[in-house]
Design a protein around this motif. Sequence first.
Motif, PDB file in Angstrom:
ATOM      1  N   ILE A 181     -32.444 -27.999 -15.835  1.00 53.16           N
ATOM      2  CA  ILE A 181     -31.172 -27.367 -15.478  1.00 53.16           C
ATOM      3  C   ILE A 181     -29.950 -28.120 -15.986  1.00 53.16           C
ATOM      4  N   GLU A 182     -30.155 -29.136 -16.781  1.00 52.05           N
ATOM      5  CA  GLU A 182     -29.018 -29.876 -17.331  1.00 52.05           C
ATOM      6  C   GLU A 182     -28.165 -28.992 -18.240  1.00 52.05           C
ATOM      7  N   THR A 183     -28.802 -28.044 -18.922  1.00 50.74           N
ATOM      8  CA  THR A 183     -28.082 -27.196 -19.871  1.00 50.74           C
ATOM      9  C   THR A 183     -27.925 -25.761 -19.378  1.00 50.74           C
ATOM     10  N   THR A 184     -28.128 -25.553 -18.105  1.00 52.28           N
ATOM     11  CA  THR A 184     -27.923 -24.214 -17.547  1.00 52.28           C
ATOM     12  C   THR A 184     -26.469 -23.781 -17.754  1.00 52.28           C
ATOM     13  N   GLU A 185     -26.312 -22.544 -18.199  1.00 53.57           N
ATOM     14  CA  GLU A 185     -24.978 -21.989 -18.423  1.00 53.57           C
ATOM     15  C   GLU A 185     -24.610 -20.952 -17.373  1.00 53.57           C
ATOM     16  N   LYS A 198     -31.954 -23.876   1.245  1.00 51.23           N
ATOM     17  CA  LYS A 198     -31.578 -25.289   1.075  1.00 51.23           C
ATOM     18  C   LYS A 198     -31.549 -25.699  -0.393  1.00 51.23           C
ATOM     19  N   GLU A 199     -32.455 -25.127  -1.223  1.00 55.46           N
ATOM     20  CA  GLU A 199     -32.471 -25.491  -2.639  1.00 55.46           C
ATOM     21  C   GLU A 199     -31.195 -25.060  -3.344  1.00 55.46           C
ATOM     22  N   HIS A 200     -30.596 -23.976  -2.896  1.00 54.55           N
ATOM     23  CA  HIS A 200     -29.310 -23.548  -3.456  1.00 54.55           C
ATOM     24  C   HIS A 200     -28.286 -24.656  -3.323  1.00 54.55           C
ATOM     25  N   TRP A 201     -28.180 -25.224  -2.136  1.00 53.39           N
ATOM     26  CA  TRP A 201     -27.202 -26.275  -1.882  1.00 53.39           C
ATOM     27  C   TRP A 201     -27.567 -27.554  -2.630  1.00 53.39           C
ATOM     28  N   HIS A 202     -28.835 -27.872  -2.697  1.00 52.85           N
ATOM     29  CA  HIS A 202     -29.285 -29.085  -3.396  1.00 52.85           C
ATOM     30  C   HIS A 202     -28.915 -29.031  -4.878  1.00 52.85           C
ATOM     31  N   ILE A 203     -29.227 -27.912  -5.527  1.00 54.46           N
ATOM     32  CA  ILE A 203     -28.985 -27.792  -6.963  1.00 54.46           C
ATOM     33  C   ILE A 203     -27.492 -27.670  -7.259  1.00 54.46           C
ATOM     34  N   MET A 204     -26.775 -26.899  -6.461  1.00 52.68           N
ATOM     35  CA  MET A 204     -25.327 -26.770  -6.667  1.00 52.68           C
ATOM     36  C   MET A 204     -24.648 -28.130  -6.503  1.00 52.68           C
ATOM     37  N   ASP A 205     -25.062 -28.900  -5.504  1.00 53.27           N
ATOM     38  CA  ASP A 205     -24.499 -30.247  -5.310  1.00 53.27           C
ATOM     39  C   ASP A 205     -24.834 -31.148  -6.498  1.00 53.27           C
ATOM     40  N   TYR A 206     -26.039 -31.013  -7.038  1.00 48.40           N
ATOM     41  CA  TYR A 206     -26.424 -31.814  -8.205  1.00 48.40           C
ATOM     42  C   TYR A 206     -25.485 -31.527  -9.372  1.00 48.40           C
ATOM     43  N   TRP A 207     -25.212 -30.261  -9.621  1.00 46.85           N
ATOM     44  CA  TRP A 207     -24.315 -29.901 -10.725  1.00 46.85           C
ATOM     45  C   TRP A 207     -22.905 -30.447 -10.489  1.00 46.85           C
ATOM     46  N   VAL A 208     -22.449 -30.415  -9.245  1.00 46.21           N
ATOM     47  CA  VAL A 208     -21.122 -30.950  -8.933  1.00 46.21           C
ATOM     48  C   VAL A 208     -21.104 -32.465  -9.144  1.00 46.21           C
ATOM     49  N   GLU A 209     -22.089 -33.160  -8.598  1.00 48.04           N
ATOM     50  CA  GLU A 209     -22.126 -34.626  -8.647  1.00 48.04           C
ATOM     51  C   GLU A 209     -22.270 -35.161 -10.068  1.00 48.04           C
ATOM     52  N   ASN A 210     -22.871 -34.357 -10.953  1.00 52.65           N
ATOM     53  CA  ASN A 210     -23.095 -34.796 -12.326  1.00 52.65           C
ATOM     54  C   ASN A 210     -22.109 -34.170 -13.319  1.00 52.65           C
ATOM     55  N   ASP A 211     -21.022 -33.625 -12.787  1.00 51.75           N
ATOM     56  CA  ASP A 211     -19.937 -33.086 -13.605  1.00 51.75           C
ATOM     57  C   ASP A 211     -20.411 -31.985 -14.555  1.00 51.75           C
ATOM     58  N   ILE A 212     -21.378 -31.199 -14.104  1.00 52.98           N
ATOM     59  CA  ILE A 212     -21.910 -30.086 -14.891  1.00 52.98           C
ATOM     60  C   ILE A 212     -21.343 -28.757 -14.395  1.00 52.98           C
ATOM     61  N   ALA A 213     -20.949 -28.711 -13.134  1.00 54.43           N
ATOM     62  CA  ALA A 213     -20.541 -27.462 -12.492  1.00 54.43           C
ATOM     63  C   ALA A 213     -19.452 -26.728 -13.258  1.00 54.43           C
ATOM     64  N   LYS A 214     -18.533 -27.458 -13.863  1.00 50.50           N
ATOM     65  CA  LYS A 214     -17.399 -26.842 -14.544  1.00 50.50           C
ATOM     66  C   LYS A 214     -17.811 -25.970 -15.731  1.00 50.50           C
ATOM     67  N   ASN A 215     -19.076 -26.117 -16.171  1.00 49.52           N
ATOM     68  CA  ASN A 215     -19.570 -25.365 -17.323  1.00 49.52           C
ATOM     69  C   ASN A 215     -20.429 -24.166 -16.932  1.00 49.52           C
ATOM     70  N   ILE A 216     -20.599 -23.921 -15.633  1.00 43.33           N
ATOM     71  CA  ILE A 216     -21.602 -22.953 -15.177  1.00 43.33           C
ATOM     72  C   ILE A 216     -20.960 -21.763 -14.485  1.00 43.33           C
ATOM     73  N   ASP A 217     -21.419 -20.569 -14.880  1.00 38.66           N
ATOM     74  CA  ASP A 217     -21.047 -19.331 -14.206  1.00 38.66           C
ATOM     75  C   ASP A 217     -22.060 -19.054 -13.098  1.00 38.66           C
ATOM     76  N   ILE A 218     -21.551 -18.704 -11.916  1.00 36.07           N
ATOM     77  CA  ILE A 218     -22.407 -18.447 -10.758  1.00 36.07           C
ATOM     78  C   ILE A 218     -22.307 -16.983 -10.356  1.00 36.07           C
ATOM     79  N   ASP A 219     -23.451 -16.340 -10.196  1.00 34.05           N
ATOM     80  CA  ASP A 219     -23.517 -14.987  -9.637  1.00 34.05           C
ATOM     81  C   ASP A 219     -24.411 -15.016  -8.405  1.00 34.05           C
ATOM     82  N   TYR A 220     -23.949 -14.348  -7.368  1.00 31.97           N
ATOM     83  CA  TYR A 220     -24.734 -14.225  -6.143  1.00 31.97           C
ATOM     84  C   TYR A 220     -25.024 -12.756  -5.854  1.00 31.97           C
ATOM     85  N   THR A 221     -26.230 -12.491  -5.396  1.00 32.27           N
ATOM     86  CA  THR A 221     -26.490 -11.277  -4.627  1.00 32.27           C
ATOM     87  C   THR A 221     -26.777 -11.732  -3.207  1.00 32.27           C
TER      88      THR A 221
END
Length: 410
Positions: A181-185, A198-221
């Motif tokens: 997920i390092e290159t997830t867009e 819980k995995e939603h929060w774990h992975i989203m936090d990982y992207w935030v903590e590793n400065d990746i979140a700013k590159n990712i589009d999020i869609d929720y249903t």
Amino acid sequence: MDKQALLKKSKVFCMAPWIHMHIWPNGTAKPCCVTNSEQKFGNTNHNTISELWNSESARQLRKDMLADKPNEYCTNCYEVEKTNQGSLRTSLNDRFGENYFDKVEITNSNGSHDEPNFTYMDIRFSNICNLKCRTCNPTWSSSWYDDYKKANGSVPEFITPRKYTQITDRDHLLDEIMELIETTEAVYWAGGEPFLTKEHWHIMDYWVENDIAKNIDIDYTTNFSTLQYRKRDLFELWSHFKNVRVHASLDGSWQRGEYLRKGLDWQQVIENRKRMIQEVPDVLFEITPTVSVLNAVHLPEFHKEWIEQGLIEQADHFRFNWLFGPKEFSLRNTTERYKNLVKQTWDKHKQWLLDSGHCNNNSSIIQWIDGLDDFMWAEAEEVDTNKLLLVYDKIRNESWQTVFPELLKR
């Protein structure tokens, strides 16, 4: 390999097998979330991600697509496109084709691919859910389990092996996923209910903590019943990401909405939406109803209500999804009389949308209305809708005749 022919002209090619793999809470792995439910690549309980990525059926799917040959995995997209609507296939090609076609070009002659990745991620980590929607089942909702067992005596393992399932039960599976997920867009969160996973929060936090979140589009249903998880608020989390879009699975308003999505508090839904408008106005919000026999006549009223109350920004922020199963609730399998009633109701709503200036003839919702006949009058199956309704009405102490009296005359 003709890139433009595959991306723009082909009726079968899709980027999914090169950038994506869809995984269910019970471990079932498939090409995408709309593929035919009988088909699968394998299961995370028995295979690694790399093994699933190059399973025999995954390799064959890539080979068929490159040969411009239809594949049975993809018939749902083919059916949608027959109604002149965009499909997940066309959406993924438009969204990822130009920038990621190099992944297609390195496909091996046997259809295998050496770079497993989740450029576009859609993993349903858990079936945990606080609602039990009429068109759902225990595979996707833990809340459904007890009712299904009461109605049928047991829950088959192929539906779910137990009440609460999550794919990360297998040792090291989450580690395998995290490596990809390092290159997830872009990521599509659904469930179960993703806000409670819980995995939603774990992975989203990982992207935030590793400065990746700013590159990712999020869609929720989401069923949109809550905006919090263990006292954590979604709005602060969303602020770190490139774009956030919320697609609320709401099939009707008030009593109808609460019947169709059992456990929903409609007043809370309205309060959640008003809070979003106030606090996160830049987050795109749309409603994605599942269109079935149960709600097809009333959806125009629901749509008009939210337009007039300013709860959606544009009329096109309703995106309708055809129901294929349970087959008892599919519009294809109802009576000619009822189909005509649905058509008349939507034609009247179409005229209101055009006359009021909320839409023009090029609007996606107008095009969807124009495709109603193509969907409804496709090949039908003989079903007993009333029987299925009554089974769960008895368990839930409800009455479909009270909520949907028009169905009595269909």
